[in-house]
Design a protein around this motif. Structure first.
Motif, PDB file in Angstrom:
ATOM      1  N   ASN A   1       0.968  -1.120   0.000  1.00 52.01           N
ATOM      2  CA  ASN A   1      -0.093   0.051  -0.070  1.00 52.01           C
ATOM      3  C   ASN A   1       0.807   1.338   0.032  1.00 52.01           C
ATOM      4  OD1 ASN A   1      -2.373  -1.675   0.293  1.00 52.01           O
ATOM      5  ND2 ASN A   1      -1.688  -2.108   2.207  1.00 52.01           N
ATOM      6  N   GLY A   2       2.013   1.220  -0.614  1.00 52.66           N
ATOM      7  CA  GLY A   2       2.791   2.338  -0.756  1.00 52.66           C
ATOM      8  C   GLY A   2       3.894   2.661   0.402  1.00 52.66           C
ATOM      9  N   ARG A   3       3.884   1.767   1.187  1.00 56.43           N
ATOM     10  CA  ARG A   3       4.716   1.838   2.422  1.00 56.43           C
ATOM     11  C   ARG A   3       5.576   0.678   2.705  1.00 56.43           C
ATOM     12  NH1 ARG A   3       2.688   5.999   6.736  1.00 56.43           N
ATOM     13  NH2 ARG A   3       1.645   7.378   5.266  1.00 56.43           N
ATOM     14  N   LEU A   4       6.956   0.544   2.604  1.00 58.11           N
ATOM     15  CA  LEU A   4       7.686  -0.522   2.749  1.00 58.11           C
ATOM     16  C   LEU A   4       8.183  -0.733   4.019  1.00 58.11           C
ATOM     17  CD1 LEU A   4      10.308   0.131  -0.312  1.00 58.11           C
ATOM     18  CD2 LEU A   4       8.077  -1.397  -0.123  1.00 58.11           C
ATOM     19  N   CYS A   5       8.752  -1.812   4.349  1.00 60.70           N
ATOM     20  CA  CYS A   5       9.148  -1.894   5.829  1.00 60.70           C
ATOM     21  C   CYS A   5      10.718  -1.548   5.899  1.00 60.70           C
ATOM     22  CB  CYS A   5       9.007  -3.446   6.178  1.00 60.70           C
ATOM     23  SG  CYS A   5      10.723  -4.548   5.539  1.00 60.70           S
ATOM     24  N   PRO A   6      11.247  -1.367   7.107  1.00 57.90           N
ATOM     25  CA  PRO A   6      12.810  -0.946   7.190  1.00 57.90           C
ATOM     26  C   PRO A   6      13.805  -1.794   6.033  1.00 57.90           C
ATOM     27  CG  PRO A   6      12.046  -2.059   9.187  1.00 57.90           C
ATOM     28  CD  PRO A   6      10.843  -1.975   8.379  1.00 57.90           C
ATOM     29  N   ARG A   7      13.351  -2.864   5.973  1.00 63.67           N
ATOM     30  CA  ARG A   7      14.280  -3.480   4.984  1.00 63.67           C
ATOM     31  C   ARG A   7      14.166  -3.069   3.591  1.00 63.67           C
ATOM     32  NH1 ARG A   7      12.239  -9.157   6.866  1.00 63.67           N
ATOM     33  NH2 ARG A   7      10.269  -7.825   6.531  1.00 63.67           N
ATOM     34  N   GLY A   8      12.978  -2.906   3.141  1.00 61.89           N
ATOM     35  CA  GLY A   8      12.672  -2.395   1.920  1.00 61.89           C
ATOM     36  C   GLY A   8      13.090  -1.033   1.720  1.00 61.89           C
ATOM     37  N   THR A   9      12.983  -0.080   2.815  1.00 58.27           N
ATOM     38  CA  THR A   9      13.566   1.196   2.520  1.00 58.27           C
ATOM     39  C   THR A   9      15.157   1.201   2.463  1.00 58.27           C
ATOM     40  OG1 THR A   9      11.656   1.962   3.873  1.00 58.27           O
ATOM     41  CG2 THR A   9      13.597   3.238   3.815  1.00 58.27           C
ATOM     42  N   GLY A  10      15.558   0.251   3.304  1.00 59.47           N
ATOM     43  CA  GLY A  10      16.952   0.067   3.480  1.00 59.47           C
ATOM     44  C   GLY A  10      17.743  -0.644   2.453  1.00 59.47           C
ATOM     45  N   GLY A  11      16.843  -1.060   1.377  1.00 58.90           N
ATOM     46  CA  GLY A  11      17.238  -1.990   0.172  1.00 58.90           C
ATOM     47  C   GLY A  11      18.394  -1.146  -0.548  1.00 58.90           C
ATOM     48  N   VAL A  12      18.501   0.119  -0.361  1.00 58.01           N
ATOM     49  CA  VAL A  12      19.628   0.874  -0.766  1.00 58.01           C
ATOM     50  C   VAL A  12      21.092   0.676  -0.267  1.00 58.01           C
ATOM     51  CG1 VAL A  12      20.398   3.167  -0.778  1.00 58.01           C
ATOM     52  CG2 VAL A  12      18.070   3.062  -0.971  1.00 58.01           C
ATOM     53  N   GLY A  13      21.103  -0.030   0.780  1.00 61.37           N
ATOM     54  CA  GLY A  13      22.093  -0.395   1.413  1.00 61.37           C
ATOM     55  C   GLY A  13      22.645  -1.869   0.837  1.00 61.37           C
ATOM     56  N   ALA A  14      21.825  -2.487   0.534  1.00 62.70           N
ATOM     57  CA  ALA A  14      22.370  -3.701  -0.119  1.00 62.70           C
ATOM     58  C   ALA A  14      23.089  -3.316  -1.516  1.00 62.70           C
ATOM     59  CB  ALA A  14      20.956  -4.549  -0.745  1.00 62.70           C
ATOM     60  N   HIS A  15      22.581  -2.346  -2.377  1.00 62.99           N
ATOM     61  CA  HIS A  15      23.522  -1.931  -3.586  1.00 62.99           C
ATOM     62  C   HIS A  15      24.733  -1.535  -3.101  1.00 62.99           C
ATOM     63  CE1 HIS A  15      24.186  -0.161  -7.288  1.00 62.99           C
ATOM     64  NE2 HIS A  15      24.266   1.270  -6.808  1.00 62.99           N
ATOM     65  N   TYR A  16      24.851  -0.934  -1.982  1.00 60.95           N
ATOM     66  CA  TYR A  16      26.215  -0.035  -1.652  1.00 60.95           C
ATOM     67  C   TYR A  16      26.918  -0.756  -0.610  1.00 60.95           C
ATOM     68  CZ  TYR A  16      24.367   4.213  -3.797  1.00 60.95           C
ATOM     69  OH  TYR A  16      24.029   5.284  -4.724  1.00 60.95           O
ATOM     70  N   ASP A  17      26.707  -2.094  -0.147  1.00 60.16           N
ATOM     71  CA  ASP A  17      26.995  -3.059   0.597  1.00 60.16           C
ATOM     72  C   ASP A  17      28.565  -2.870   0.376  1.00 60.16           C
ATOM     73  OD1 ASP A  17      28.026  -4.956   2.652  1.00 60.16           O
ATOM     74  OD2 ASP A  17      26.220  -6.102   2.496  1.00 60.16           O
ATOM     75  N   PRO A  18      29.575  -2.748   1.280  1.00 56.96           N
ATOM     76  CA  PRO A  18      30.932  -2.996   0.872  1.00 56.96           C
ATOM     77  C   PRO A  18      31.416  -4.248   0.762  1.00 56.96           C
ATOM     78  CG  PRO A  18      30.661  -1.688   2.840  1.00 56.96           C
ATOM     79  CD  PRO A  18      29.277  -1.914   2.355  1.00 56.96           C
ATOM     80  N   ASP A  19      30.754  -5.287   1.536  1.00 53.52           N
ATOM     81  CA  ASP A  19      30.963  -6.592   1.793  1.00 53.52           C
ATOM     82  C   ASP A  19      30.356  -7.605   0.720  1.00 53.52           C
ATOM     83  OD1 ASP A  19      32.243  -5.797   4.005  1.00 53.52           O
ATOM     84  OD2 ASP A  19      30.922  -6.309   5.324  1.00 53.52           O
ATOM     85  N   ARG A  20      29.691  -6.961  -0.371  1.00 51.34           N
ATOM     86  CA  ARG A  20      29.192  -7.852  -1.215  1.00 51.34           C
ATOM     87  C   ARG A  20      30.117  -8.541  -2.138  1.00 51.34           C
ATOM     88  NH1 ARG A  20      25.428  -4.252  -5.407  1.00 51.34           N
ATOM     89  NH2 ARG A  20      25.468  -6.187  -6.474  1.00 51.34           N
ATOM     90  N   LEU A  21      29.605  -9.624  -2.775  1.00 49.64           N
ATOM     91  CA  LEU A  21      30.458 -10.596  -3.602  1.00 49.64           C
ATOM     92  C   LEU A  21      30.567  -9.528  -4.984  1.00 49.64           C
ATOM     93  CD1 LEU A  21      28.815 -13.847  -3.069  1.00 49.64           C
ATOM     94  CD2 LEU A  21      31.306 -13.280  -2.638  1.00 49.64           C
ATOM     95  N   LYS A  22      31.949  -9.583  -5.531  1.00 44.17           N
ATOM     96  CA  LYS A  22      32.237  -8.577  -6.552  1.00 44.17           C
ATOM     97  C   LYS A  22      32.624  -9.386  -7.787  1.00 44.17           C
ATOM     98  CE  LYS A  22      33.644  -5.022  -3.184  1.00 44.17           C
ATOM     99  NZ  LYS A  22      33.766  -5.552  -1.921  1.00 44.17           N
ATOM    100  N   ALA A  23      33.133 -10.549  -7.925  1.00 41.29           N
ATOM    101  CA  ALA A  23      33.616 -11.288  -8.901  1.00 41.29           C
ATOM    102  C   ALA A  23      33.402 -12.716  -8.618  1.00 41.29           C
ATOM    103  CB  ALA A  23      35.004 -10.972  -9.346  1.00 41.29           C
ATOM    104  N   PRO A  24      33.431 -13.443  -9.745  1.00 45.64           N
ATOM    105  CA  PRO A  24      33.319 -15.057  -9.412  1.00 45.64           C
ATOM    106  C   PRO A  24      34.536 -15.464  -8.880  1.00 45.64           C
ATOM    107  CG  PRO A  24      32.823 -14.401 -11.644  1.00 45.64           C
ATOM    108  CD  PRO A  24      33.098 -13.084 -11.099  1.00 45.64           C
ATOM    109  N   LEU A  25      34.559 -16.476  -7.837  1.00 45.12           N
ATOM    110  CA  LEU A  25      35.578 -16.901  -7.219  1.00 45.12           C
ATOM    111  C   LEU A  25      35.687 -18.458  -7.198  1.00 45.12           C
ATOM    112  CD1 LEU A  25      34.936 -14.830  -4.007  1.00 45.12           C
ATOM    113  CD2 LEU A  25      36.780 -14.379  -5.424  1.00 45.12           C
ATOM    114  N   ILE A  26      36.885 -18.887  -7.368  1.00 47.00           N
ATOM    115  CA  ILE A  26      37.078 -20.286  -7.373  1.00 47.00           C
ATOM    116  C   ILE A  26      37.992 -20.650  -5.851  1.00 47.00           C
ATOM    117  CG2 ILE A  26      37.981 -22.427  -8.572  1.00 47.00           C
ATOM    118  CD1 ILE A  26      37.089 -21.587 -11.206  1.00 47.00           C
ATOM    119  N   ARG A  27      37.679 -21.651  -5.409  1.00 45.89           N
ATOM    120  CA  ARG A  27      38.336 -22.218  -4.216  1.00 45.89           C
ATOM    121  C   ARG A  27      39.534 -22.714  -4.383  1.00 45.89           C
ATOM    122  NH1 ARG A  27      38.434 -27.124  -1.492  1.00 45.89           N
ATOM    123  NH2 ARG A  27      37.182 -27.979  -2.827  1.00 45.89           N
TER     124      ARG A  27
END
Lengths: 179, 314, 736
Positions: free
Chosen positions: C85-111
């Motif tokens: 109904n036009g109102r997100l929860c904190p995680r939805g609002t904070g989805g911006v942080g998923a894009h900017y997360d410095p810890d996210r995976l950046k490139a394919p990795l092989i063990r």
């Protein structure tokens, strides 16, 4: 003259902190800082515990001690609705305003000036609610002119029991919590 | 039990306010001591006893100048938005003690310079003709020296009071919400200044005189502290809770041992013996007084920031 | 995706048969925000608003992302969206942080060293996918295609499910069933022939009395439910909360029943008995729609409040009073069926009791009860049929669990891998789920991993399971990719779109792209006939009479309104053997289970130990969001909730860090004590998802404790394989 304020329904608030996150993105609040926050106060003995959940921020007091303490006039009342603002280019970062605030609502922005809630004045001037109010999934927050008896906030205050924070500190806060 | 949880953890604000570190206490202490020095030297200038009170009238202005500058430098270091410091002087905010203070400090410098003209350094007299001219002019007008004394006392008192008012105007911190914090800081400044003269004066008369006055100041300070504590305890619960920080809480040990014990009572005892010629004068006592004065500012600034209108939990 | 009832499943697969050949490609569609002005060639300035649906949890609210001067700024709810109904929860609002997360995976990795040591060689996508394809072909040759298993969570897993079905395996499982809502939906399927669904069919908004069993609405931030709950609170609805912990919802309740953990079934059966014996139930409804009332009446007659009192710890008078309260608002009372329901191993039977009490108060198809739901029918993409696997699924050999299974049995798949029974499982794909934190007994999972020749993890953050992978594939976050259309069963049918808002910041790729590329390397081109995702989406939408361009612009398109209540013309049909709501379950009787739930006692904690309960915080999802700096900012660690008297008695200090030690001697990370008057003295509580020990999750590393580490014991529900996890006990270890 308008007097902007908020009325927040603690019965409906679940403390999800969406207001906090929305403020962070809307206003680009630096990482690790918050202009608003959730406070939960539990009293009493289990299982008869009482809990009040509050979304808190600068109270935009009518007798704002931060404005009187400011040596440069950086802290001031905005022309519209008495919103308390900080002019970044006048602030020297002396922190007297921070010490003067009983709500600890201010902080030093990493760039040096003192920062705090602006009631999203940039939105309010466009006729929008502050970001925190506009996102709240429980619709527990209301923003408006407390001096207008016909405003939603005034009507809520007339019809429900409420309190403000630390009225004894004598700052005439403009945020009210419905019980 | 009241159980409070919050999502806020702002730097310098949470879990308890600690926006002011060493800079502000140092500034308040130096400001207070300079205030005391100006009062002492001003008094002697006014009363025409500047010949006997050599040290007070000739060294104190120079010391004041140095210490005040040091204090203002500490204050400057504390500012978070340093490039904008000039904003202090594009306005005067009548409700802001800090605005008053910054203007008073500007006015104090000319007074200190004028006081220094009473006996400028030999090199200055020789090298700068204007200094010699003004020096001679000052000494040719005894009334002018009297006025200088009055003005010096007036501004000294202003600085001294200001250092206390600065804190007590911040009503959000119950520990500072005392109507006599200005007097405490003023008297503490006086005692530190007197101790300083006691420490460095070569003239026995002057040393004795200042040691005696210091004793008086210390006794007065004890009295004011008592009134300060009683005042807080008889105010609201919030103030009584704040007082607990000094009486029994987090800051009690430092307050009682270093401020009251080693900063006032013990040196007072030693100096009382010394002025009554039971023992020789020792530099230890005035040093203790000065350090005690510094610690007083640290304790008051730290405990005051910690004190809060909310009921302190845990 | 929610577990589909048989009817739902038929409806959706039936639709795909109607589907015709692929339609023309959807060229010329702008991807995400415009970055360059076509006319001037300059960077686009100002604000662009792009609709998409959220992925911060499984609710999938529709949102509008704001891009300012080419950079992601904020995300708001889409006002047209019936979920938010036009109102997100904190995680939805904070989805911006998923894009900017410095810890996210950046490139394919092989063990490059031991599994779990998190040492990697960064490779190109071609190298990574070639590596995987080679291993998959080897597994196929040596063990057969069924020897690949897949753990998946979230709609993005769909493309990989498709890939692996095309490859030839059906060993696909999701923790959202066995580790979450499985028992509840199985119970309702048995009783009503239909599921509660997700988003749930609960009409909280209109309920006059709401009963919550452990459901911590407001802490579980299922957006629609929280919004409706808030409205119910405002209306002054009577709320009854049954929970050993005084949840946020409990603090808003008229009645809070601090029940002893593990005894909910006793209370439910007693309530059922009171409703029947005091003639408080909805007689017309029961007569018209239910089967087995007399058997039920006889079976529950012994469950009196006096019997329940010593078991549950709830005073007999309070049990009666609340039963009367439930009856007072019939049929506008809702006994919420809950969601996460894997607690004690007899959870389907507890779910049955919840289903039965709802039948007695006549809530199914009633205002303020459990409403009708329908779906916006979007046909599937007309793919060629999948190859038929030669061997049965490995996760439920011999049909050990007669119920459930539509989403697969996660622990069954793990066991098959570990025991090589009924056949070896040699490769795992894991998409969007940190199975080391969602499956109970971490060690069992790690042991199973050691049996694998290939473990591929596709995720956005370097979760614990990624640390054990052979190949880690970094997916673009939801704001940077297309996904499949979202059209759930709901009271307002709708379809919504996820579309890229901004570009991935590094070498991340969308799931559909990864699946298609890997499919091509495996020679499965014919299963990926579409050129790109727009073509795929446009094909599906055109089959439903819509267009991609329109949906991209609107974000959400609603279907026609449907009757929600019997009073509005909804005619409930119950696909049970009797065609009625089975209070007495014929199918359970046939399979040799209790046809009417019976109370069984669960083990109490040994002296000095406390039952470990876990739940959610509104600002985090699973163990996926702790490094999101916006959400981390409002909660960066969990605390262990301990009754204040217990804290005092044990000489612990409020706020001090302790370690939790479970009955098997397993120690948690350090966690802060929250001394509270909001929990019983026989249990402790922590929020799930914290206590990360994956080193690449820098923002969350070792912050708080993980319940998953402590859940070494679990009780399997014999009906459907759900893993009851509230059966672990902990004590405190203070730091020397």
């Amino acid at each position: 003259m308008a007097r902007f304020g908020m009325v927040i329904d603690t019965a409906k608030c679940v403390g999800c902190a969406d207001c906090v996150v929305a403020c962070e993105t809307e206003n680009n609040v630096p990482e690790g800082y918050a202009r608003d926050w959730i406070k939960q106060v539990a009293t009493g003995k289990f299982p008869n515990t009482q809990l009040e959940i509050r979304s808190e921020r600068c109270n935009h007091c009518s007798d704002a001690p931060c404005v009187t303490a400011c040596p440069t006039g950086a802290s001031h009342f905005h022309d519209v609705g008495g919103i308390v603002l900080v002019d970044h280019n006048e602030c020297i970062g002396c922190k007297a305003c921070i010490a003067s605030c009983p709500y600890d609502a201010r902080f030093v922005h990493p760039e040096g000036y003192v920062d705090k809630c602006t009631f999203c004045v940039h939105r309010v001037e466009e006729g929008l609610d502050p970001a925190c109010v506009s996102v709240c999934p429980t619709h527990c927050m209301h923003f408006g002119d407390l001096d207008d008896p016909n405003s939603e906030v005034s009507k809520l205050l007339n019809s429900r029991k409420h309190h403000s924070l630390l009225p004894e500190a004598g700052t005439k806060p403009n945020i009210f919590y419905l019980i | 039990m009241i159980e409070i949880t919050t999502t806020r953890h702002n730097h310098l604000i949470d879990p308890s306010l600690h926006i002011w570190g060493w800079e502000i206490p140092v500034y308040l202490f130096l400001g207070g001591m300079v205030a005391g020095m100006m009062l002492i030297s001003g008094y002697f200038l006014f009363s025409g006893r500047y010949k006997e009170t050599n040290c007070s009238c000739y060294y104190l202005p120079i010391m004041s100048f140095l210490l005040l500058s040091l204090g203002m430098f500490a204050l400057f270091l504390d500012l978070e938005h340093k490039p904008y410091v000039w904003r202090l002087y594009t306005t005067f905010q009548i409700t802001s003690p800090m605005s008053w203070g910054s203007w008073i400090l500007v006015l104090v410098y000319p007074i200190l310079f004028a006081s220094m003209l009473m006996r400028p350094h030999r090199l200055l007299l020789e090298k700068i003709p204007h200094v010699k001219k003004w020096h001679e002019y000052l000494h040719s007008k005894p009334m002018l020296i009297k006025y200088l004394g009055v003005v010096s006392m007036f501004f000294g008192a202003a600085i001294g009071m200001y250092t206390g008012v600065l804190l007590s105007s911040l009503g959000a911190r119950p520990l500072w919400s005392s109507s006599i914090l200005w007097l405490l800081f003023l008297v503490s400044g006086l005692s530190s200044a007197a101790a300083f003269v006691h420490l460095i004066a070569k003239n026995v008369y002057e040393r004795e005189l200042l040691a005696k006055s210091d004793n008086a100041f210390l006794i007065l300070e004890l009295f004011i502290i008592t009134v300060f504590l009683i005042g807080l305890s008889s105010n609201s619960d919030v103030h009584a809770k704040a007082l607990d920080l000094l009486m029994t809480g987090k800051y009690a040990a430092v307050f009682w041992v270093f401020v009251i014990g080693m900063g006032i009572v013990i040196p007072l005892f030693i100096q009382l013996l010394a002025v009554n010629h039971k023992i020789h004068h020792t530099p230890i006592a005035p040093i203790m007084v000065i350090i005690g004065g510094l610690i007083l500012r640290f304790v008051i600034v730290a405990a005051g920031q910690y004190s809060h209108w909310y009921v302190l939990t845990n | 995706m929610a577990y589909l009832s048989r009817r739902r499943f038929l409806k959706i697969s039936g639709a795909s048969i109607v589907a015709t050949a692929a339609l023309s490609s959807a060229s010329g569609i702008v991807k995400g925000a415009k970055k360059i002005e076509e006319k001037t060639g300059k960077q686009v300035k100002g604000i662009q608003k792009i609709p998409t649906y959220c992925s911060m949890c499984f609710w999938k609210c529709s949102a509008i992302a704001y891009v300012k001067d080419g950079k992601l700024w904020k995300i708001e709810g889409n006002p047209e969206d019936p979920l938010s109904n036009g109102r997100l929860c904190p995680r939805g609002t904070g989805g911006v942080g998923a894009h900017y997360d410095p810890d996210r995976l950046k490139a394919p990795l092989i063990r490059k060293s031991e599994r779990g040591e998190e040492k990697w060689v960064q490779v190109t996508w071609d190298e990574a996918l070639d590596y995987i394809a080679k291993k998959m072909n080897k597994i196929k040759n040596e063990y057969g295609p069924e020897s690949i298993g897949f753990f998946s969570h979230g709609i993005g897993g769909g493309f990989f499910k498709h890939l692996l079905k095309a490859y030839g395996t059906r060993n696909i499982a999701a923790p959202s069933f066995d580790q979450c809502l499985g028992p509840r939906d199985t119970a309702f399927e048995i009783t009503y022939g239909d599921v509660v669904g997700g988003p749930e069919r609960t009409d909280i908004e209109n309920a006059e009395c709401i009963v919550l069993f452990g459901s911590h609405i407001g802490e579980n931030m299922h957006n629609t439910q929280v919004q409706e709950f808030s409205k119910a609170v405002e209306r002054g609805a009577s709320i009854i909360v049954v929970d050993p912990r005084m949840s946020t919802a409990a603090t808003k309740a008229k009645y809070y029943l601090p029940i002893k953990p593990g005894t909910d079934l006793a209370l439910l059966l007693t309530w059922i008995n009171i409703l029947i014996s005091e003639n408080l139930y909805d007689k017309d409804y029961v007569e018209k729609y239910t089967f087995g009332f007399e058997q039920l009446k006889a079976a529950v007659s012994g469950y009196t409040p006096e019997w329940a009192y010593p078991i549950t710890g709830i005073e007999p008078e309070l049990i009666r009073e609340t039963a009367h309260e439930i009856a007072r608002y019939i049929p506008h009372t809702l006994v919420h069926p809950g969601r996460h329901s894997v607690w004690y191993g007899d959870d389907t039977q507890r779910g049955r009791a919840l289903a039965i009490i709802n039948a007695l108060i006549g809530s199914w198809g009633r205002k303020g009860g459990l409403t009708n739901q329908d779906v916006f029918d979007i046909p599937s993409y007309p793919y060629p049929p999948y190859p038929k696997p030669e061997r049965e699924r490995a996760d439920n050999p011999g049909g050990k669990y007669p119920f459930g299974g539509a989403e697969g049995y996660t622990t069954g798949l793990r066991e098959a891998t570990l025991t090589e029974n009924p056949y070896p499982i040699k490769g795992w794909f894991v998409y969007g789920t940190n199975i080391l934190y969602s499956l109970p007994n971490t060690q069992e999972t790690i042991d199973a991993i050691q049996k694998l020749d290939l473990l591929v993890v596709i995720d956005v953050v370097p979760s614990e399971i990624a640390g054990y992978a052979d190949v880690v594939l970094p997916e673009a976050v939801y704001l940077e990719r297309y996904d499949d259309l979202f059209a759930p069963y709901f009271k307002q049918p709708f379809v919504s779109i996820r579309q890229p808002v901004v570009d991935p910041p590094h070498d991340q790729k969308p799931g559909w792209w990864i699946a298609k590329k890997l499919g091509e390397k495996l020679g499965l081109q014919k299963y990926f006939p579409w050129k790109n995702i727009e073509e795929y989406l446009d094909t599906r939408l055109k089959l439903a009479g819509l267009s991609l361009a329109e949906l991209k612009k609107k974000g959400v398109i609603k279907g026609p309104k449907i009757p929600l209540y019997i009073e509005e013309g909804f005619e409930p049909e119950f696909e049970t053997p009797t065609g009625k709501i089975e209070l007495y379950s014929t199918i359970l009787a046939e399979k040799g289970f209790d046809p009417i739930p019976k109370f069984t006692k669960h083990e109490d904690p040994p002296p000095g130990y406390f039952r470990l309960l876990f739940g959610r915080a509104p600002m985090h999802s699973f163990s996926r969001t702790q490094t999101n700096r916006l959400l981390n900012n409002v909660m960066d660690e969990n605390e262990v909730w301990v009754n204040a008297d217990v804290v005092k008695r044990l000489g612990l200090k409020p706020g001090e860090y302790v370690r939790l030690k479970n009955q098997d001697g397993v120690l948690s990370n350090k966690v802060r004590i929250k001394a509270t008057e909001r929990i019983r003295t026989d249990c402790v509580y922590i929020v799930h998802g914290f206590g990360h020990n994956a080193r690449m999750l820098k923002g969350a590393y070792l912050k708080g404790a993980s319940d998953s580490q402590l859940i070494t014991k679990y009780k399997v529900d014999p009906l459907m394989g759900g893993t009851g996890m509230n059966v672990n006990f902990v004590t405190f270890e203070t730091e020397a």
